[in-house]
Write a protein that holds these residues in place. Sequence first.
Motif, short mmCIF file in Angstrom:
data_model
loop_
_atom_site.label_atom_id
_atom_site.label_comp_id
_atom_site.label_asym_id
_atom_site.label_seq_id
_atom_site.Cartn_x
_atom_site.Cartn_y
_atom_site.Cartn_z
N GLU A 1 -3.96 11.25 -8.49
CA GLU A 1 -4.09 9.86 -7.48
C GLU A 1 -3.82 8.48 -7.96
N ARG A 2 -4.03 8.41 -9.40
CA ARG A 2 -3.89 7.14 -10.13
C ARG A 2 -2.44 6.72 -9.94
N GLU A 3 -1.44 8.00 -9.99
CA GLU A 3 -0.08 7.66 -10.13
C GLU A 3 0.63 7.55 -8.80
N TYR A 4 0.31 8.40 -7.87
CA TYR A 4 0.83 8.72 -6.58
C TYR A 4 0.03 8.09 -5.44
N GLY A 5 -0.91 7.81 -5.66
CA GLY A 5 -1.93 7.30 -4.62
C GLY A 5 -2.86 8.46 -3.97
N SER A 6 -3.81 8.31 -3.08
CA SER A 6 -4.77 9.19 -2.65
C SER A 6 -4.13 9.58 -0.99
N VAL A 7 -4.44 10.86 -0.74
CA VAL A 7 -4.05 11.10 0.74
C VAL A 7 -5.04 10.17 1.72
N GLU A 8 -6.19 9.84 1.53
CA GLU A 8 -7.08 9.10 2.29
C GLU A 8 -6.42 7.73 2.45
N GLN A 9 -6.07 7.01 1.37
CA GLN A 9 -5.51 5.70 1.29
C GLN A 9 -4.21 5.52 1.57
N HIS A 10 -3.20 6.45 1.03
CA HIS A 10 -2.01 6.40 0.84
C HIS A 10 -1.17 7.46 1.47
N ARG A 11 -1.77 8.11 2.41
CA ARG A 11 -1.08 9.29 3.10
C ARG A 11 0.51 8.78 3.70
N GLN A 12 0.65 7.87 4.27
CA GLN A 12 1.78 7.13 4.77
C GLN A 12 2.88 7.08 3.57
N VAL A 13 2.21 6.43 2.47
CA VAL A 13 3.24 6.14 1.53
C VAL A 13 3.74 7.68 0.88
N LEU A 14 2.58 8.48 0.60
CA LEU A 14 3.15 9.87 -0.04
C LEU A 14 4.05 10.70 1.14
N GLN A 15 3.90 10.63 2.33
CA GLN A 15 4.76 10.86 3.25
C GLN A 15 6.10 10.63 3.25
N ASP A 16 6.10 9.19 3.07
CA ASP A 16 7.35 8.39 2.95
C ASP A 16 8.34 8.72 1.61
N ALA A 17 7.45 9.22 0.59
CA ALA A 17 8.22 9.52 -0.35
C ALA A 17 8.35 10.91 -0.76
N SER A 18 8.17 11.76 0.12
CA SER A 18 8.07 13.16 0.07
C SER A 18 9.47 13.81 0.52
#
Length: 615
Positions: A518-535
């Motif tokens: 999570e330190r590198e990519y972001g957490s699902v709870e706080q950064h779900r949209q960021v993770l989704q947008d980069a997937s």
Amino acid sequence: MTPEMYPSSHPVLDDVKKLLNLPVSLAVDVADDGTLLTNTNIGGTSQLWEVRPDGARVQLTDFSSTATGRYLPGSRKLLISSDTDGNERHQLYLLDPESAVLPVSSLPALIDDPEHIYQLMALDAESLVYSTNRRNEVDFDLIRRRHFDGEEEILWAGGGNFAQVSASPDGRYLVSNAMSLQPASNTLRLLDVVAKQWQVITAEDIPGQYGEVSWLADSSGFFSSQDADTDFRSVSFYRIADSRWHSFLAEPEVNVTIRLNEAGNRALIQRLKDGQSTLSLSDLHTGDNLPELGPEVPVSLPEAGYAVAEISANGQQLAVTFSSPTFPDEVFSAALAEHLGEGPISLTQRTFAEGREIAKKLPSTELVRIPTRDGEQIPAFVTRGDASAVLNIHGGPEAASLYQWSPRNAALMLSGHTVVVPNVRGSSGYGRRWMSMDDVELRLDSVEDLVDIHRWLVGSGINAGRVALYGGSYGGYMVLAGMTFHPEYWAAGVDIVGMSSLVTFMENTSPYRRAYREREYGSVEQHRQVLQDASPLPRIQKLAKPLMVIHGANDPRVPLSEAEQVAAAVRANGSECEMLVYSDEGHGLSRRKNQLDAYPRAVEFLRRTLDAVLS
């Protein structure tokens, strides 16, 4: 005529298999008498061997999975670590090679608990310190265990995950190196064994990586490399008396590390610049003030390349692992005088892989800097071939491609491609600033680097339609991201244990790894949209070019489901997807039989798809 894949007896493919079949040897420890402990994969998995002073090579282990280990200081007994089929649930074993029938294929574990992880942190003649997640499967506790009766003492049960523990020579202090919640960072804590008190000695709110701890002989302080105060890694000294860090050795754009022998009177200094190593030794002088290095004596390496070294407890023996893009990993050694002369120190090669002559036929590799759209420069190793190109992107992402041996890169070279091995933003080895340029919201900036590399290749004479992506772990993610965010640039891709969705990856990776990632990519709870947008997976309809997916069924880091879902989605779109799954592998392929199956097929796949553009 449509180009076909190489037939199984094609000379190029035969040479590829010879390359992949070359054994490599790595030095993992050296005893005071010069006996070398090596990891060697002659039999198909990496096992422990000894190279004795008379030159005799003796296999110590023949476990079903990779085995590694260390000598007990002052002894030939070994502490061994091994998992099962790549599941990374390592167990610890004790071996006395002087009384056992060698090689041993099994040993009773020190603690019989194959459902949890036991990682060796520190080792001396009387006890060991290990970390384990047996309490709750997520957090790792530190336990000290005595060798002679197995009595255990809990040193830390406050959560987290550990990289190393180091004990002072007088037994008064322990330093633990634990991952922190800052990106690519860790925290050092000092334990006063007598007072039973832990003290944090690094700033937890400031990003910084701290490396291996090496104590002075008088226990007055220790060295650690760090990048909290400097962009590149420098060496700092922590003095117990004033509880302060003191700058010791720093050089511009060079990563510098120091390791001391157990006696604490001799320093092994490694410098890393642009993926290439230099080694030197120095006698260490201590007094009332800070310790001082004596004159540095360089170690003569065979050629430009990457080297790591081990020094014996008494400081009289040196073991070196060396490789380069045309020099497979071998072990070298040197006996050291009580007082270093002017040098340089000459090495003697101690391991010799049969058939290594084929590596000398490979073309030379050069370091280049590739300009980016925003004025940065991407360090990359380039081996020139024909007008097709393959980009091999490393994992991590807080890792680096080095100027070292890679049988997969060598196989691509033999196939005739121009091979580019980049250190895109987010890579280590080029300063903390560069390593931090892909964190969380900046993820897709590293994917844009691939486009810049493509643009540079075309300007260098490469056919724009004959460029492919290849990578493992985070590099596998980069393959999928490149082929979905910028599909027009890539003719094919090979994804090895890569993440297809950063959301499902974070949800399904092993619990003990989640906070660390999570330190590198972001957490699902706080950064779900960021993770989704980069997937890659949400835009998989963009992936219309041939894809090969390779995965281990027991992968605890990137679950097999990441490969299964991307393969199913690509096939549902009507695109070509070849998927290879290996039941006895984890995060990558460690068994030669699987490497000899998967990697030649990847070579065939890339040759066919890149040549098909010409038809």
